[in-house]
Design an enzyme around this catalytic site. Structure first.
Site, PDB file in Angstrom:
ATOM      1  N   HIS A   1      20.263  18.055   3.779  1.00  0.00           N
ATOM      2  CA  HIS A   1      19.272  18.714   3.254  1.00  0.00           C
ATOM      3  C   HIS A   1      17.902  17.770   2.818  1.00  0.00           C
ATOM      4  O   HIS A   1      18.391  16.495   2.630  1.00  0.00           O
ATOM      5  CB  HIS A   1      19.667  19.603   2.037  1.00  0.00           C
ATOM      6  CG  HIS A   1      18.504  20.199   1.545  1.00  0.00           C
ATOM      7  ND1 HIS A   1      17.852  21.266   2.120  1.00  0.00           N
ATOM      8  CD2 HIS A   1      17.849  20.154   0.113  1.00  0.00           C
ATOM      9  CE1 HIS A   1      16.834  21.685   1.280  1.00  0.00           C
ATOM     10  NE2 HIS A   1      16.902  21.175   0.241  1.00  0.00           N
TER      11      HIS A   1
ATOM     12  N   ASP B   1      11.537  21.366  -3.846  1.00  0.00           N
ATOM     13  CA  ASP B   1      12.666  21.749  -2.828  1.00  0.00           C
ATOM     14  C   ASP B   1      12.529  22.965  -2.426  1.00  0.00           C
ATOM     15  O   ASP B   1      12.481  24.055  -2.909  1.00  0.00           O
ATOM     16  CB  ASP B   1      13.948  21.776  -3.629  1.00  0.00           C
ATOM     17  CG  ASP B   1      15.152  21.865  -2.907  1.00  0.00           C
ATOM     18  OD1 ASP B   1      15.960  20.554  -2.631  1.00  0.00           O
ATOM     19  OD2 ASP B   1      15.665  22.696  -2.302  1.00  0.00           O
TER      20      ASP B   1
ATOM     21  N   CYS C   1      14.070  22.833   6.253  1.00  0.00           N
ATOM     22  CA  CYS C   1      13.966  22.079   5.040  1.00  0.00           C
ATOM     23  C   CYS C   1      12.937  20.518   5.455  1.00  0.00           C
ATOM     24  O   CYS C   1      12.064  20.341   4.591  1.00  0.00           O
ATOM     25  CB  CYS C   1      15.094  21.716   4.496  1.00  0.00           C
ATOM     26  SG  CYS C   1      16.290  20.789   5.422  1.00  0.00           S
TER      27      CYS C   1
END
Length: 463
Positions: A352, A369, A419
Site C-alpha cells: 500500500h 490515505d 493507491c
C-alpha cells in the site's frame, strides 16, 4: 291528247326536280324516302364527318348543313340501308333507266344518280363533287377529316424577368433537365472526389500522428481519443467532433498495424532517473506503481513547483525505519528542508502507498490515505525525523511545536490497485496548490496523463 299532255307535264316536273337537285343526266333511280319516327339515331354517309366521332350533336349539324345545301326534305338512311336498297332494285349494267323500287312513301321523292349512291355506299367518308355544298359545310367536313398531328408536349417555366410563365417544348425541357442532371452528377462527382481526397489527407495525418506518438511514448497506453482530435484540430483548424466514428475507426486500424512491428528498446532518462517500458507499463490498467515511476514523477513535481516543494524519495521511509536517522542523514546533505514550503513523503508499506506532508511554515504534518487508514504512527516517524534534522542543522525554531493531522476528506479509492496513483495525484495537487477534486472514475485518465508527463519530462496543464 290528255294523256300526252300529262306525260309531257310529268316529264317537265321530273326535269324541274332534276335541275333543282343539281343532278346531271344519266341513269336515274327514283328513291322514295320517309322519316322513321321510331329510329332515334340516324347516321348519314354523305356528310364528311369522321366515322369514329361520337358526338351526336356534331353529326346533326353536319346533316343540317348538307340538307340546306342539297335542298333535301329528309335525310338519307345509313349506308347499310342504302346498300340494301340498291340491291333490291334489279340494276342493269348497261341500261339507260332503272326501274323504281317499291318503297312506302309519305314524302316527296328525290332523284339521284345510281353511280353517286354506289360511291357513297363504298366510300362513306367522301362527298360527290356533283353535290352543291356551301363553304361552311365544306369547312366543317374538312375540320373532321383533318389528320391528327402530334404536338410536342409543352412545359411551363418562369423565364421572363417579370415572372410570367413561358412554354418550352418538352424535348427542349428534357434537354435542359438532362443538362441539369449531368451538372448535378458532375458536382456530386467533384464533391465525392474532394471528400475522398480529404479522407486520404485525414488518414495520412492520423497515421503520421500515431507513428510519432508511438516513437515518443513507446506504446499506446497513454493515448486518449481527445489526443487525436486535438492534433487534427490544430493541424486543420477544424473541429472534427462530427466525424469521431470515422477517425476512431482509422485510429484502431493504424494502432493494430503499428503494434505488430518490432519495437526498439525504449527508455526515458531524466536527470538521475531512468524509466523502461516495464516501469511505464505499471501505469496501464490497474497495475501497481513501482518506485521508479513514483520518484521520477516526484522530480517533475518539484520542477513544476520551482523547487519550493521537496519530494523525498520513496525509499526514504523504508531506510528510516530500518537504519534510523543515520541511514538517511546524507540524503538531505545538499538540501535545506526548512527553506521549502512543503515536504512530500511517499510511504510504501509493501502492499500500500500513502502520503505524509509537512507544511514547514505552519509546522503541520498531515497524513493522506486513499483507503482511509489513519496511520498516525507513520506520521509520527516523519515528525521525529524533522525534529532531529532541525537540531542537526541548528534550526531551533523547528525543533518543537509541530502538529499532527489526518485528512479524512481526501479522495478515496474504491479498489485495491490505485493507491499509488492517488498518492501521485495528492502530491501534484498539493504542490501546485490545487484542490483535491478528483475521484476513482478519473483514475484511468490520470494514469494516461502521468504516463505522458513522464515521457515528456514535464507536467501538463490539466484540461
Amino acid at each position: 291528247m290528255w294523256r300526252k299532255r300529262r306525260e309531257k307535264c310529268r316529264f317537265g316536273i321530273l326535269r324541274a326536280k332534276k335541275g333543282a337537285c343539281g343532278i346531271s343526266s344519266g341513269s336515274w333511280l327514283s328513291v322514295k324516302t320517309h322519316s322513321q319516327k321510331n329510329q332515334s339515331k340516324v347516321v348519314s354517309p354523305l356528310v364528311g364527318c369522321d366515322a369514329g366521332a361520337s358526338e351526336d350533336r356534331g353529326r346533326q349539324n353536319c346533316l343540317l348543313k348538307l340538307r340546306e345545301s342539297v335542298g333535301m326534305s329528309e335525310t338519307f338512311i345509313a349506308s347499310s340501308s342504302l346498300q340494301n336498297l340498291v340491291t333490291d332494285t334489279n340494276v342493269s349494267a348497261g341500261s339507260a333507266t332503272v326501274p323504281t323500287a317499291t318503297v312506302p312513301s309519305q314524302k316527296p321523292e328525290t332523284l339521284v344518280r345510281l353511280s353517286d349512291v354506289t360511291d357513297l355506299v363504298k366510300h362513306p367518308h367522301t362527298v360527290n363533287p356533283a353535290l352543291s355544298i356551301d363553304s361552311d359545310a365544306l369547312e366543317l367536313m374538312t375540320h373532321f377529316k383533318e389528320p391528327r398531328t402530334s404536338v410536342p408536349a409543352q412545359k411551363l417555366e418562369i423565364d421572363d424577368p417579370s415572372g410570367r410563365l413561358t412554354s418550352v417544348p418538352q424535348d427542349q425541357a428534357a434537354h435542359k433537365d438532362d443538362e441539369s442532371i449531368t451538372s448535378k452528377m458532375k458536382t456530386a462527382s467533384s464533391v465525392a472526389s474532394q471528400t475522398d481526397a480529404s479522407v486520404k489527407v485525414l488518414t495520412k495525418h492520423i497515421h503520421e500522428f500515431l507513428d510519432d506518438f508511438y516513437k515518443i511514448y513507446g506504446s499506446f497506453i497513454p493515448l486518449q481519443k481527445s489526443d487525436v482530435l486535438r492534433h487534427l484540430k490544430r493541424r486543420f483548424n477544424t473541429d472534427f467532433s462530427d466525424r469521431k466514428n470515422v477517425i476512431f475507426t482509422e485510429v484502431t486500424k493504424c494502432r493494430t498495424a503499428i503494434i505488430q512491428r518490432s519495437v526498439p528498446s525504449f527508455r526515458v532518462v531524466y536527470k538521475k532517473h531512468t524509466l523502461t517500458l516495464d516501469d511505464l507499463f505499471t501505469l496501464a490498467d490497474q497495475n501497481w506503481l513501482n518506485d521508479q515511476v513514483m520518484n521520477m514523477y516526484g522530480e517533475l513535481i518539484m520542477e513544476s513547483a520551482h523547487h519550493k516543494v521537496h519530494f523525498l524519495n520513496s525509499f526514504f521511509h523504508r531506510q528510516l525505519m530500518t537504519k534510523g536517522y543515520d541511514g538517511v542523514k546524507r540524503w538531505t546533505k545538499q538540501v535545506d528542508l526548512f527553506s521549502k514550503g512543503l515536504l512530500l513523503v511517499p510511504i510504501h508499506l509493501e502492499v500500500h502507498w500513502c502520503l505524509v506532508t509537512a507544511d514547514v511554515v505552519k509546522k503541520k504534518i498531515c497524513l493522506y490515505d486513499s483507503q482511509g487508514n489513519a496511520l498516525l504512527k507513520v506520521a509520527r516517524n516523519i515528525l521525529k525525523y524533522l525534529m532531529t534534522e532541525a537540531k542537526e542543522k541548528k534550526q531551533t525554531a523547528f525543533e518543537n511545536g509541530w502538529a499532527l493531522s489526518f485528512d479524512e476528506k481526501s479522495p478515496q479509492q474504491t479498489n485495491e490497485n490505485d493507491c499509488g496513483v492517488f498518492v501521485l495525484e495528492y502530491s501534484r495537487c498539493l504542490a501546485l496548490e490545487k484542490p483535491l477534486q478528483f475521484s476513482q472514475k478519473d483514475i484511468p485518465k490520470i494514469r494516461k496523463r502521468i504516463y505522458k508527463e513522464l515521457c515528456d519530462c514535464r507536467l501538463h496543464e490539466q484540461s
